[in-house]
Design a protein around this motif. Structure first.
Motif, PDB file in Angstrom:
ATOM      1  N   GLY A 157       0.837  -1.193   0.000  1.00  0.00           N
ATOM      2  CA  GLY A 157       0.000   0.000   0.000  1.00  0.00           C
ATOM      3  C   GLY A 157       0.870   1.240   0.000  1.00  0.00           C
ATOM      4  N   PHE A 158       0.243   2.403  -0.104  1.00  0.00           N
ATOM      5  CA  PHE A 158       0.972   3.663  -0.234  1.00  0.00           C
ATOM      6  C   PHE A 158       0.854   4.514   1.036  1.00  0.00           C
ATOM      7  N   TYR A 159       2.005   4.977   1.496  1.00  0.00           N
ATOM      8  CA  TYR A 159       2.079   5.890   2.635  1.00  0.00           C
ATOM      9  C   TYR A 159       2.475   7.275   2.113  1.00  0.00           C
ATOM     10  N   TYR A 160       1.942   8.325   2.726  1.00  0.00           N
ATOM     11  CA  TYR A 160       2.356   9.668   2.305  1.00  0.00           C
ATOM     12  C   TYR A 160       2.650  10.537   3.519  1.00  0.00           C
ATOM     13  N   ASN A 161       3.619  11.422   3.336  1.00  0.00           N
ATOM     14  CA  ASN A 161       4.098  12.312   4.385  1.00  0.00           C
ATOM     15  C   ASN A 161       3.238  13.577   4.402  1.00  0.00           C
ATOM     16  N   LYS A 162       2.390  13.688   5.397  1.00  0.00           N
ATOM     17  CA  LYS A 162       1.451  14.811   5.446  1.00  0.00           C
ATOM     18  C   LYS A 162       2.166  16.156   5.604  1.00  0.00           C
ATOM     19  N   ALA A 163       3.289  16.149   6.333  1.00  0.00           N
ATOM     20  CA  ALA A 163       4.032  17.405   6.522  1.00  0.00           C
ATOM     21  C   ALA A 163       4.574  17.914   5.198  1.00  0.00           C
ATOM     22  N   ASN A 164       5.099  16.993   4.368  1.00  0.00           N
ATOM     23  CA  ASN A 164       5.611  17.397   3.062  1.00  0.00           C
ATOM     24  C   ASN A 164       4.486  17.780   2.109  1.00  0.00           C
ATOM     25  N   PHE A 165       3.344  17.150   2.256  1.00  0.00           N
ATOM     26  CA  PHE A 165       2.188  17.555   1.460  1.00  0.00           C
ATOM     27  C   PHE A 165       1.804  18.999   1.796  1.00  0.00           C
ATOM     28  N   LYS A 166       1.826  19.313   3.079  1.00  0.00           N
ATOM     29  CA  LYS A 166       1.461  20.669   3.510  1.00  0.00           C
ATOM     30  C   LYS A 166       2.457  21.690   2.977  1.00  0.00           C
ATOM     31  N   LYS A 167       3.753  21.332   2.993  1.00  0.00           N
ATOM     32  CA  LYS A 167       4.781  22.224   2.456  1.00  0.00           C
ATOM     33  C   LYS A 167       4.554  22.501   0.971  1.00  0.00           C
ATOM     34  N   ALA A 168       3.985  21.519   0.282  1.00  0.00           N
ATOM     35  CA  ALA A 168       3.743  21.671  -1.154  1.00  0.00           C
ATOM     36  C   ALA A 168       2.411  22.345  -1.448  1.00  0.00           C
ATOM     37  N   GLY A 169       1.729  22.820  -0.421  1.00  0.00           N
ATOM     38  CA  GLY A 169       0.455  23.504  -0.611  1.00  0.00           C
ATOM     39  C   GLY A 169      -0.714  22.567  -0.780  1.00  0.00           C
ATOM     40  N   LEU A 170      -0.539  21.304  -0.428  1.00  0.00           N
ATOM     41  CA  LEU A 170      -1.605  20.312  -0.563  1.00  0.00           C
ATOM     42  C   LEU A 170      -2.342  20.147   0.756  1.00  0.00           C
ATOM     43  N   ASP A 171      -3.593  19.754   0.675  1.00  0.00           N
ATOM     44  CA  ASP A 171      -4.363  19.445   1.876  1.00  0.00           C
ATOM     45  C   ASP A 171      -3.895  18.085   2.392  1.00  0.00           C
ATOM     46  N   PRO A 172      -3.248  18.019   3.549  1.00  0.00           N
ATOM     47  CA  PRO A 172      -2.700  16.745   4.028  1.00  0.00           C
ATOM     48  C   PRO A 172      -3.760  15.708   4.373  1.00  0.00           C
ATOM     49  N   GLU A 173      -4.993  16.140   4.535  1.00  0.00           N
ATOM     50  CA  GLU A 173      -6.060  15.181   4.857  1.00  0.00           C
ATOM     51  C   GLU A 173      -6.797  14.695   3.609  1.00  0.00           C
ATOM     52  N   ALA A 174      -6.457  15.275   2.456  1.00  0.00           N
ATOM     53  CA  ALA A 174      -7.076  14.835   1.198  1.00  0.00           C
ATOM     54  C   ALA A 174      -6.227  13.702   0.618  1.00  0.00           C
TER      55      ALA A 174
END
Length: 436
Positions: A157-174
């Motif tokens: 399965g796929f894991y994603y780094n929410k902190a890095n998503f936030k740094k990239a301007g992405l919604d970390p909960e999406a």
């Protein structure tokens, strides 16, 4: 002459009496299995690992406290030539009662020397996940021909780094679980100077391989995946072609770490993601590169999970790869203590012992007697998917003889760029058919 014969006869009688007497004395000095203690010799290729070894020692101690007439002699063995060592041990009927094993072709090729556990687990069979027992059965049955008891349930399965998503301007909960959102997230991460995807493909191309497994589960479903076992599903089919194009798009758009071909998945790529590099990582659900590894390294609240990036035309969008069982314990069919050995492996794959292993290592032990920490939302999500949306792993269905050549072709196509897509698929199909 007659006197000589009589003397010889007397000597023979005396000798027989002495042998018989010594035999009685020897027998009188022996302890039966019931009187104990007896010793079970256990081989384990994970025993030398820091976390696993600690867990096994605690589990063994708990078992021996509750079963004082049984001593566990747990021995670490190297994984590199483990199955060759097992084969030699079986041939010589060496002193070996219990052994850790994978549930793939490496085990089934030598399973004639495995003890059948059906009668010994009749009282607890319903506590093990049916999919796990199927993986541990020589005939793929959940209630018969069980030769291994599952210690872990494995999947990808796929894991994603929410902190890095936030740094990239992405919604970390999406959760970027559909293909378009997945590509958009990768583009945003790339633009923010964050490597979108961390792969490790040196030696064995596990980064590519695990991504294939996840995507193909959503495109083929259980029936299609099972078709790889008998040739009714092929690598020339549209689903494999589509999965290939999807992975190639990730490379063509520069979303995969450039050094992926020169670092191994175990442990370099895993450690890169644990150290906070990259946005997305295709990992495992148990044993290693899993929820506990990443949760402890990055913070459980900072890691998200999804089963696969799902294409718009996927027929099985909720599919979660579940091998049923990754590793488990078996008993030799020549063990003089088979019943005690079966009792031991039942104990360490369930209840308090199983919880020790799960809490220490993060492995998912597929037994209902083990309490689960419901406060861990990532673990709860993974367990829910594995229990309710499970599809088989296609790499557990293809012939084992093709896998290394398959990895070589993945490297040649995706990383080296030394072969066309058409030729790549043609060659994969060729090695598949030649090994069926």
């Amino acid at each position: 002459m007659n006197m000589g014969k009589k003397s010889i006869g007397i000597l023979l009688v005396l000798s027989m009496l002495l042998v018989g007497a010594s035999g009685l004395l020897f027998a009188a000095g022996q302890k039966s299995a019931e009187e104990g203690p007896i010793t079970l010799t256990v081989w384990n290729f994970k025993y030398a690992e820091e976390k696993s070894g600690k867990a096994f020692r605690e589990m063994d101690q708990l078992f021996m406290e509750q079963n004082p007439n049984i001593i566990i002699d747990h021995q670490a063995q190297p994984e590199s030539n483990y199955y060759q060592m097992l084969l030699y041990a079986f041939s010589a009927e060496s002193e070996l009662d219990v052994f850790l094993t994978h549930t793939d072709q490496r085990a089934w090729e030598i399973s004639d020397s495995f003890y059948v556990l059906d009668d010994d687990i009749a009282d607890v069979m319903d506590t093990y996940a049916a999919s796990a027992l199927q993986a541990c059965s020589e005939t793929n049955s959940a209630n018969s021909d069980i030769k291994i008891l599952p210690l872990t349930a494995q999947g990808t399965g796929f894991y994603y780094n929410k902190a890095n998503f936030k740094k990239a301007g992405l919604d970390p909960e999406a959760v970027p679980s559909n293909w378009d959102d997945f590509l958009s997230a990768c583009e945003a991460l790339k633009n923010a100077g964050i490597t979108p995807i961390i792969f490790g493909n040196q030696g064995s191309t596990f980064g590519i391989d695990f991504t294939y497994r996840a995507i193909l589960g959503t495109l083929l479903g259980e029936k299609g995946i099972n078709g790889f076992a008998d040739g009714s599903t092929n690598f020339t089919d549209p689903e494999f072609v589509q999965a290939t194009k999807m992975i190639k798009e990730l490379y063509d758009k520069g979303y995969v770490n450039v050094e992926n071909g020169s670092i191994p998945y175990f442990m370099d790529a895993i450690n890169q993601f644990k150290n906070g590099n990259g946005g997305i990582f295709c990992g495992l659900t148990s044993d290693i590169a899993h929820w506990k590894d990443f949760g402890e390294a990055l913070g459980y609240e900072s890691v998200g999970y999804f089963s696969a990036p799902v294409a718009g035309n996927a027929q099985y969008p909720e599919a979660q790869i579940n091998q049923g069982a990754g590793i488990g314990f078996a008993v030799t069919n020549y063990s003089p203590h088979a019943k005690a050995a079966a009792k031991y492996i039942k104990f360490i794959t369930s209840g308090d012992a199983g919880k020790i292993f799960m809490d220490t290592t993060g492995a998912i032990v597929p037994n209902s007697t083990i309490p689960i920490d419901a406060s861990n939302s990532m673990l709860t999500e993974i367990l829910d998917r594995m229990n309710n949306n499970a599809v088989p792993d296609y790499m557990n269905r293809v012939p084992g003889g093709m896998i290394q050549d398959f990895y070589n072709l993945m490297n040649l196509y995706f990383i080296a760029g030394g072969i066309s897509q058409e030729k790549y698929i043609e060659q994969v199909q060729k090695i598949y058919k030649s090994n069926l």
